[in-house]
Design an enzyme around this catalytic site. Structure first.
Site, PDB file in Angstrom:
ATOM      1  N   ARG A  45       0.861  -1.186   0.000  1.00 55.27           N
ATOM      2  CA  ARG A  45       0.000   0.000   0.000  1.00 55.27           C
ATOM      3  C   ARG A  45       0.902   1.242   0.000  1.00 55.27           C
ATOM      4  O   ARG A  45       1.729   1.397   0.905  1.00 55.27           O
ATOM      5  CB  ARG A  45      -0.896  -0.011   1.235  1.00 55.27           C
ATOM      6  CG  ARG A  45      -1.673   1.253   1.414  1.00 55.27           C
ATOM      7  CD  ARG A  45      -2.622   1.235   2.615  1.00 55.27           C
ATOM      8  NE  ARG A  45      -3.249   2.531   2.706  1.00 55.27           N
ATOM      9  CZ  ARG A  45      -3.153   3.344   3.757  1.00 55.27           C
ATOM     10  NH1 ARG A  45      -2.516   2.985   4.850  1.00 55.27           N
ATOM     11  NH2 ARG A  45      -3.726   4.527   3.725  1.00 55.27           N
TER      12      ARG A  45
ATOM     13  N   HIS B 224      -2.785  11.006   0.977  1.00 56.43           N
ATOM     14  CA  HIS B 224      -2.230  10.770   2.315  1.00 56.43           C
ATOM     15  C   HIS B 224      -1.599  12.092   2.774  1.00 56.43           C
ATOM     16  O   HIS B 224      -0.405  12.188   3.002  1.00 56.43           O
ATOM     17  CB  HIS B 224      -1.216   9.620   2.273  1.00 56.43           C
ATOM     18  CG  HIS B 224      -0.910   9.003   3.603  1.00 56.43           C
ATOM     19  ND1 HIS B 224      -1.067   7.658   3.866  1.00 56.43           N
ATOM     20  CD2 HIS B 224      -0.439   9.535   4.755  1.00 56.43           C
ATOM     21  CE1 HIS B 224      -0.687   7.392   5.105  1.00 56.43           C
ATOM     22  NE2 HIS B 224      -0.301   8.512   5.670  1.00 56.43           N
TER      23      HIS B 224
ATOM     24  N   GLU C 286      -7.088   8.386   6.540  1.00 56.00           N
ATOM     25  CA  GLU C 286      -7.320   9.051   7.827  1.00 56.00           C
ATOM     26  C   GLU C 286      -7.796  10.503   7.681  1.00 56.00           C
ATOM     27  O   GLU C 286      -7.112  11.439   8.096  1.00 56.00           O
ATOM     28  CB  GLU C 286      -6.052   9.014   8.685  1.00 56.00           C
ATOM     29  CG  GLU C 286      -5.541   7.607   8.937  1.00 56.00           C
ATOM     30  CD  GLU C 286      -4.327   7.577   9.875  1.00 56.00           C
ATOM     31  OE1 GLU C 286      -3.891   8.638  10.330  1.00 56.00           O
ATOM     32  OE2 GLU C 286      -3.833   6.471  10.163  1.00 56.00           O
TER      33      GLU C 286
ATOM     34  N   ASN D 264      -7.092   1.724  10.099  1.00 53.71           N
ATOM     35  CA  ASN D 264      -5.775   1.928  10.696  1.00 53.71           C
ATOM     36  C   ASN D 264      -5.956   1.884  12.194  1.00 53.71           C
ATOM     37  O   ASN D 264      -6.674   2.707  12.769  1.00 53.71           O
ATOM     38  CB  ASN D 264      -5.194   3.294  10.291  1.00 53.71           C
ATOM     39  CG  ASN D 264      -4.791   3.335   8.834  1.00 53.71           C
ATOM     40  OD1 ASN D 264      -4.914   2.343   8.118  1.00 53.71           O
ATOM     41  ND2 ASN D 264      -4.312   4.480   8.386  1.00 53.71           N
TER      42      ASN D 264
ATOM     43  N   TYR E 297      -3.988   1.586  15.964  1.00 61.08           N
ATOM     44  CA  TYR E 297      -2.740   1.629  16.731  1.00 61.08           C
ATOM     45  C   TYR E 297      -2.952   1.433  18.227  1.00 61.08           C
ATOM     46  O   TYR E 297      -2.167   0.805  18.895  1.00 61.08           O
ATOM     47  CB  TYR E 297      -2.022   2.966  16.500  1.00 61.08           C
ATOM     48  CG  TYR E 297      -1.444   3.051  15.113  1.00 61.08           C
ATOM     49  CD1 TYR E 297      -0.172   2.561  14.846  1.00 61.08           C
ATOM     50  CD2 TYR E 297      -2.178   3.577  14.052  1.00 61.08           C
ATOM     51  CE1 TYR E 297       0.361   2.596  13.568  1.00 61.08           C
ATOM     52  CE2 TYR E 297      -1.656   3.619  12.765  1.00 61.08           C
ATOM     53  CZ  TYR E 297      -0.382   3.119  12.544  1.00 61.08           C
ATOM     54  OH  TYR E 297       0.137   3.142  11.269  1.00 61.08           O
TER      55      TYR E 297
ATOM     56  N   GLU F  44      -3.266  -0.260   8.194  1.00 65.34           N
ATOM     57  CA  GLU F  44      -2.075   0.097   8.971  1.00 65.34           C
ATOM     58  C   GLU F  44      -2.196  -0.468  10.373  1.00 65.34           C
ATOM     59  O   GLU F  44      -3.255  -0.358  11.000  1.00 65.34           O
ATOM     60  CB  GLU F  44      -1.924   1.620   9.123  1.00 65.34           C
ATOM     61  CG  GLU F  44      -1.469   2.349   7.896  1.00 65.34           C
ATOM     62  CD  GLU F  44      -1.325   3.853   8.149  1.00 65.34           C
ATOM     63  OE1 GLU F  44      -1.085   4.266   9.306  1.00 65.34           O
ATOM     64  OE2 GLU F  44      -1.464   4.602   7.170  1.00 65.34           O
TER      65      GLU F  44
HETATM   66  O1  IFM Z   1       2.883   7.519  10.086  1.00 62.39           O
HETATM   67  C1  IFM Z   1       1.506   7.536  10.273  1.00 62.39           C
HETATM   68  C2  IFM Z   1       0.794   7.340   8.954  1.00 62.39           C
HETATM   69  O2  IFM Z   1       1.152   8.307   8.030  1.00 62.39           O
HETATM   70  C3  IFM Z   1      -0.696   7.422   9.155  1.00 62.39           C
HETATM   71  N1  IFM Z   1      -1.136   6.569  10.220  1.00 62.39           N
HETATM   72  C4  IFM Z   1      -0.423   6.595  11.463  1.00 62.39           C
HETATM   73  C5  IFM Z   1       1.068   6.445  11.215  1.00 62.39           C
HETATM   74  C6  IFM Z   1       1.831   6.469  12.549  1.00 62.39           C
HETATM   75  O3  IFM Z   1       1.617   7.672  13.195  1.00 62.39           O
END
Ligand code: IFM
Length: 450
Positions: A78, A122, A167, A297, A299, A355
């Site tokens: 990606r 992005h 995002e 995404n 985290y 992500e």
């Molecule tokens: O690096 C970023 C990415 O560009 C978008 N999602 C979160 C990642 C980590 O912060």
């Protein structure tokens, strides 16, 4: 006792990057200036004073980077397209040299048996459009559709997975509300307008991409989180509901045809003094354009706590948590909850984790290896959570690790390393980290022993 965890046949394993974070070559071969060029060149905006001018020099080293992907056994990659490389002023003249770069990249991926997943936006808006007020104005959404048309007309015969936006929450609220991302505006009224136009441009672009790219799947990637109250206090529950509206539902609801959530509209008015009045007739139907997949995404989770003085301190649930270098809590079970929630509440036909990954302070040892045990453990626990969600019926079709290689982490510059491949920025040498070697085995076996 070890257990073998196997993913469904055809599950797609990949890695992700983004143009500004890796390409460099910020002003080469006709590329126009982007808002991230302007922002990073402004003193005081990036914590280590760095820029993406060179980054991982991927623009020049793309062939060796593709070879590395093939060595790792990636099945999908990606990446994002730098709008200002293709249309330097945001609208109008097309820069053929910019398109050629992505053309070669796509061919190089396909030759190596790696499926390209293209993200159109992005965060690196052409500065020329920012000079006309950027995402808070509707004309930027119109320019995005023309740009999406140019790119999908050129690559659509070979690219079969398209992501309109990455995002939009971050682009809108970090860029226009808190001002810590480009273009550095601090005005929630503008942030809400930006969010709306990002979504509108997604809805307008989706059919255009489909028309140019037969049998392609089109989706959007959201940064989503599992919001939990910090304690059993009713006030913390209310805070969690509010955060969920702001972080998740503000984007999920309109994409899935539910319009903006009424409670979040009220929250924007009361907390930020924002009037949500940017919509025009028919916009919400456009935004609800059918998508083939939702990109997620993930985290960390979000622990919500009401800060008013009469919310008596109670047990805060993060007490013994582990945190990454970003200060984000490691919370793999929340990925399980999030995927189930998406599946049961919104019923997307397909989900990709576009992500997931973690920044830790990596060091190259004297033998030249990077022993990133914590990243490996992070990935393993998140893969397990994803696998559990699949067992519960979540339509998860693939997983992209963030990131293929260390790169420019926005306002943190090069101080945070997310890669499964280490980058020595002095020499541009790439070193596959232990997590990358392990990931390579996971891909080969479509699973792992736990
Ligand atoms: O690096 C970023 C990415 O560009 C978008 N999602 C979160 C990642 C980590 O912060």
């Amino acid at each position: 006792m070890t257990v073998k965890i196997t993913f469904p046949q055809g599950f797609l394993w990949g890695a992700a990057t983004a143009s500004y974070q890796i390409e460099g070559a910020w002003n080469e071969d006709g590329k126009g200036e982007s808002i991230w060029d302007r922002f990073s060149h402004t003193p005081g905006k990036i914590s280590d004073g760095s820029t993406g001018d060179v980054a991982c020099d991927h623009y020049h080293r793309w062939k060796q980077d593709l070879d590395l992907m093939a060595e790792l056994g990636l099945q999908a990659y990606r990446f994002s397209i730098a709008w200002s490389r293709v249309v330097p002023k945001g609208r109008g003249n097309v820069n053929e040299a910019g398109l050629d770069f992505y053309d070669r990249l796509v061919d190089g991926l396909l030759t190596r048996g790696i499926a390209p997943f293209v993200t159109l936006y992005h965060w690196d808006l052409p500065q020329a459009l920012q000079d006309e007020e950027g995402w808070p104005v509707r004309s930027t959404a119109e320019a995005f559709v023309d740009y999406a048309n140019v790119v999908s007309a050129r690559l659509g015969d070979r690219v079969k997975h398209w992501i309109t936006h990455n995002e939009p929450w971050v682009a809108a609220f970090l860029g226009h509300g808190m001002g810590i991302h480009a273009p550095g505006v601090q005005d929630f009224q503008q942030a809400v307008a930006a969010a709306h136009h990002l979504l509108l441009s997604h809805g307008w672009a989706a059919p255009v991409i489909r028309a140019n790219s037969q049998n392609a799947d089109v989706g959007i990637t959201l940064n989503l989180t599992d919001v939990v109250p910090a304690s059993p206090s009713p006030m913390d529950y209310r805070a969690a509901r509010e955060m969920d509206g702001f972080l998740n539902r503000w984007f999920l609801d309109p994409i899935f045809g539910r319009r903006y959530p009424a409670d979040a509209i009220e929250w924007f008015e009361q907390v930020h003094g924002v009037q949500v009045n940017v919509m025009q007739e028919g916009d919400m139907d456009v935004i609800a354009a059918p998508i083939d997949f939702l990109g997620v995404n993930y985290y960390t989770r979000t622990v919500a706590r009401d800060s008013s003085p009469d919310n008596l301190p109670r047990t805060i649930i993060t007490d013994d948590a582990e945190f990454t270098e970003m200060g984000w809590e490691v919370a793999p079970r929340s990925l399980f909850h999030l995927l189930n929630r998406l599946h049961f509440d919104y019923q997307p036909a397909n989900i990709f984790i576009t992500e997931n990954g973690a920044a830790f302070p990596d060091k190259v040892c004297k033998e030249g290896h990077v022993h990133d045990d914590r990243r490996l453990a992070y990935l393993k626990e998140h893969f397990k959570a994803a696998h559990d969600a699949i067992q519960c019926g979540a339509p998860l079709r693939g997983y992209f690790v963030w990131s293929l290689m260390d790169n420019f982490e926005w306002s943190f510059g090069y101080t945070k390393r997310f890669g499964v491949v280490y980058v020595d920025y002095e020499t541009q040498q790439r070193i596959v980290k232990e997590s990358g070697k392990w990931y390579s085995q996971v891909i080969a076996q479509n699973g792992f022993e736990d």
